[in-house]
Scaffold this motif. Structure first.
Motif, PDB file in Angstrom:
ATOM      1  N   LEU A  35       0.453  -1.600   0.459  1.00  0.00           N
ATOM      2  CA  LEU A  35      -0.020   0.089   0.201  1.00  0.00           C
ATOM      3  C   LEU A  35       0.822   1.467   0.241  1.00  0.00           C
ATOM      4  O   LEU A  35       0.456   2.414  -0.596  1.00  0.00           O
ATOM      5  CB  LEU A  35      -1.109   0.326   1.194  1.00  0.00           C
ATOM      6  CG  LEU A  35      -2.433  -0.908   0.950  1.00  0.00           C
ATOM      7  CD1 LEU A  35      -3.255  -0.463   2.437  1.00  0.00           C
ATOM      8  CD2 LEU A  35      -3.412  -0.219   0.754  1.00  0.00           C
ATOM      9  N   GLY A  81      -1.077   5.235   5.791  1.00  0.00           N
ATOM     10  CA  GLY A  81      -2.092   6.276   6.473  1.00  0.00           C
ATOM     11  C   GLY A  81      -1.197   6.394   7.352  1.00  0.00           C
ATOM     12  O   GLY A  81      -0.366   6.971   7.701  1.00  0.00           O
ATOM     13  N   SER A 111      -5.645   7.163   5.112  1.00  0.00           N
ATOM     14  CA  SER A 111      -6.811   7.595   3.990  1.00  0.00           C
ATOM     15  C   SER A 111      -8.319   7.888   4.091  1.00  0.00           C
ATOM     16  O   SER A 111      -8.724   8.599   3.082  1.00  0.00           O
ATOM     17  CB  SER A 111      -6.678   6.256   3.464  1.00  0.00           C
ATOM     18  OG  SER A 111      -7.263   5.271   4.176  1.00  0.00           O
ATOM     19  N   LEU A 163     -11.098  -1.590   4.428  1.00  0.00           N
ATOM     20  CA  LEU A 163     -11.399  -3.389   4.289  1.00  0.00           C
ATOM     21  C   LEU A 163     -12.203  -3.401   4.171  1.00  0.00           C
ATOM     22  O   LEU A 163     -12.049  -5.594   3.706  1.00  0.00           O
ATOM     23  CB  LEU A 163     -10.338  -3.763   5.412  1.00  0.00           C
ATOM     24  CG  LEU A 163      -8.856  -3.314   5.821  1.00  0.00           C
ATOM     25  CD1 LEU A 163      -8.839  -3.455   7.092  1.00  0.00           C
ATOM     26  CD2 LEU A 163      -8.198  -4.195   5.053  1.00  0.00           C
ATOM     27  N   LYS A 191      -8.315   4.680  -3.713  1.00  0.00           N
ATOM     28  CA  LYS A 191      -6.966   5.149  -4.217  1.00  0.00           C
ATOM     29  C   LYS A 191      -6.898   6.593  -3.600  1.00  0.00           C
ATOM     30  O   LYS A 191      -5.861   7.987  -4.320  1.00  0.00           O
ATOM     31  CB  LYS A 191      -6.134   4.952  -5.402  1.00  0.00           C
ATOM     32  CG  LYS A 191      -5.515   3.399  -4.749  1.00  0.00           C
ATOM     33  CD  LYS A 191      -4.576   2.618  -6.669  1.00  0.00           C
ATOM     34  CE  LYS A 191      -3.323   2.357  -6.166  1.00  0.00           C
ATOM     35  NZ  LYS A 191      -2.465   2.369  -7.687  1.00  0.00           N
ATOM     36  N   THR A 219      -8.181  -1.230  -1.846  1.00  0.00           N
ATOM     37  CA  THR A 219      -7.095  -0.023  -1.589  1.00  0.00           C
ATOM     38  C   THR A 219      -8.702   0.999  -1.590  1.00  0.00           C
ATOM     39  O   THR A 219      -8.517   2.244  -2.711  1.00  0.00           O
ATOM     40  CB  THR A 219      -6.154   0.014  -2.775  1.00  0.00           C
ATOM     41  OG1 THR A 219      -5.672  -0.998  -3.188  1.00  0.00           O
ATOM     42  CG2 THR A 219      -5.542   1.355  -2.087  1.00  0.00           C
TER      43      THR A 219
HETATM   44  N1  SAH Z   1      -3.550   2.860   8.455  1.00  0.00           N
HETATM   45  C1  SAH Z   1      -4.368   2.774   7.097  1.00  0.00           C
HETATM   46  C2  SAH Z   1      -5.509   1.734   6.397  1.00  0.00           C
HETATM   47  C3  SAH Z   1      -4.512   0.661   6.480  1.00  0.00           C
HETATM   48  S1  SAH Z   1      -6.258  -0.412   6.030  1.00  0.00           S
HETATM   49  C4  SAH Z   1      -4.702   3.931   7.120  1.00  0.00           C
HETATM   50  O1  SAH Z   1      -4.393   5.140   7.971  1.00  0.00           O
HETATM   51  O2  SAH Z   1      -5.049   4.765   6.331  1.00  0.00           O
HETATM   52  C5  SAH Z   1      -5.769  -0.886   4.575  1.00  0.00           C
HETATM   53  C6  SAH Z   1      -7.461  -0.169   3.965  1.00  0.00           C
HETATM   54  O3  SAH Z   1      -6.890   1.459   4.591  1.00  0.00           O
HETATM   55  C7  SAH Z   1      -7.118  -1.014   2.558  1.00  0.00           C
HETATM   56  O4  SAH Z   1      -7.857  -1.669   2.463  1.00  0.00           O
HETATM   57  C8  SAH Z   1      -8.631   0.702   1.882  1.00  0.00           C
HETATM   58  O5  SAH Z   1      -9.689   0.708   2.610  1.00  0.00           O
HETATM   59  C9  SAH Z   1      -7.508   1.421   3.187  1.00  0.00           C
HETATM   60  N2  SAH Z   1      -6.830   2.938   2.545  1.00  0.00           N
HETATM   61  C10 SAH Z   1      -5.505   2.696   2.478  1.00  0.00           C
HETATM   62  N3  SAH Z   1      -4.959   3.911   1.064  1.00  0.00           N
HETATM   63  C11 SAH Z   1      -6.423   4.335   1.007  1.00  0.00           C
HETATM   64  C12 SAH Z   1      -6.081   5.538  -0.181  1.00  0.00           C
HETATM   65  N4  SAH Z   1      -4.938   5.776  -0.596  1.00  0.00           N
HETATM   66  N5  SAH Z   1      -7.948   5.285  -0.293  1.00  0.00           N
HETATM   67  C13 SAH Z   1      -9.103   4.091  -0.571  1.00  0.00           C
HETATM   68  N6  SAH Z   1      -8.084   3.772   0.785  1.00  0.00           N
HETATM   69  C14 SAH Z   1      -7.372   3.499   0.948  1.00  0.00           C
END
Ligand code: SAH
Length: 253
Positions: A35, A81, A111, A163, A191, A219
Motif C-alpha cells: 500500500l 496512512g 486515508s 477493508l 486510492k 484499496t
Molecule cells: N493505516 C491505514 C489503513 C490500513 S488498512 C490508513 O490510515 O489509511 C488498508 C485499508 O485502508 C485498505 O483496504 C483501504 O480500505 C484503506 N486505504 C488505504 N489507503 C487508501 C487510499 N489511498 N485510498 C482509499 N483507501 C485506502
C-alpha cells in the motif's frame, strides 16, 4: 532506535516533514509494499537497506530491526496512512519492549482524511452527524460481536468502512438492516490522493453495482451518511450571533 512512520495515503507530498526527514536519515527501511507509494521512499540514502514487509512475517520484521539495533543503525518502519488505524504496529511495539529496543511513532495522514479531502466533504456536520465511526467488516480478522455492522449502523452516524469494498452488496444490505434508509448517500474513494484515484457515488441501493462496474475491488474506503448531502445547519463557531472564548456576538442588524 526504531521509528514507526505513517507514510500518508499515497501522494508523497502528504508525508509529514518529520516522517520525510527520518526516511532520509534511516539506515534500514521496512515498508508495507502492498500500500505504501514507493515514491515516499525516494529520498532514502542510497546505501539504506530496504525491505518490503508484504512477504515477511512478524518474526522476520523483528529480526531485521534487532539486527539493525545490534549494529547501532536506525530503522524506519513505514506504514500506510496513519499506523494507529489497522496498522498492526502494536504487536511490533510489544516485541520491541521485550527486546529493550526503543521506538517512537510518527503519525501520518490517514486515508480516511484523504478521502474527505478528495470528496470535499466534512464528516461532522451540525444537525447531521457529530460522530465518525471507523470500522470494517469481518474478513480473515473477525469482528467482535458488539461491533457488527448492523449495531454500528443503528446510530446513523457518519461511517467510514475500511477493508470491505470487495463485498459491497453484503455491506450495503447489512447497513440497511441496521437502520440506514436505502436512499442514504454513499461515496467510495479508491486510492485517495494517488494519481489514479477514483470516486464513485450513489446510495445504499445503487452503489454496489456502480462499484462493480468501475472494477474497484480493493484499496478503497466506503463512506456512508447524510454528511455527503447538502442539508445541514451552519456552525455555532462562526455564527455572528454566538459568543465564545475568542469572539463576542455581534449585535443583530
Ligand atoms: N493505516 C491505514 C489503513 C490500513 S488498512 C490508513 O490510515 O489509511 C488498508 C485499508 O485502508 C485498505 O483496504 C483501504 O480500505 C484503506 N486505504 C488505504 N489507503 C487508501 C487510499 N489511498 N485510498 C482509499 N483507501 C485506502
Amino acid at each position: 532506535m526504531v521509528y514507526f512512520i505513517g507514510a500518508g495515503p499515497g501522494d508523497p507530498e502528504l508525508l509529514t516533514v518529520k516522517g520525510k526527514r527520518l526516511i532520509e536519515t534511516a539506515d534500514v527501511i521496512i515498508y508495507a509494499g502492498s500500500l505504501v507509494n514507493p515514491q515516499v521512499l525516494s529520498g532514502a540514502k542510497p546505501e539504506a537497506e530496504i525491505y518490503d514487509s508484504a512477504g515477511m512475517t512478524l518474526d522476520e520484521v523483528i529480526a531485521v530491526m534487532q539486527k539493525a539495533e545490534e549494529k547501532g543503525l536506525m530503522t524506519a518502519r513505514v506504514h500506510t496512512g496513519d499506523p494507529s488505524v489497522y496498522g498492526a504496529h502494536r504487536e511490533q511495539m510489544v516485541r520491541l519492549d521485550k527486546l529493550g529496543i526503543s521506538y517512537e511513532v510518527v503519525p501520518g495522514v490517514s486515508s480516511f482524511q484523504a478521502a474527505a479531502a478528495s470528496l470535499k466533504r466534512e464528516y461532522t456536520l451540525p444537525g447531521v452527524s457529530q460522530t465518525v465511526i471507523l470500522t470494517r467488516m469481518a474478513g480473515r480478522t473477525p469482528m467482535p460481536e458488539r461491533e457488527q455492522i448492523e449495531e454500528l449502523a443503528a446510530h446513523q452516524a457518519t461511517m467510514v468502512i475500511f477493508l470491505s469494498v470487495g463485498e459491497m452488496e453484503t455491506l450495503c444490505s447489512r447497513l440497511k438492516a441496521g437502520g440506514y434508509p436505502s436512499d442514504t448517500p454513499v461515496a467510495v474513494v479508491y486510492k485517495a490522493s494517488w494519481e489514479d484515484e477514483k470516486i464513485v457515488t450513489g446510495t445504499l441501493e445503487t452503489i454496489g453495482e456502480k462499484v462493480d462496474q468501475a472494477g474497484i475491488k480493493k484499496t478503497a474506503l466506503v463512506t456512508v451518511g447524510r454528511f455527503l448531502g447538502d442539508a445541514f445547519e451552519l456552525s455555532k463557531l462562526y455564527d455572528a450571533q454566538f459568543s465564545h472564548g475568542y469572539r463576542q456576538a455581534k449585535p443583530e442588524a
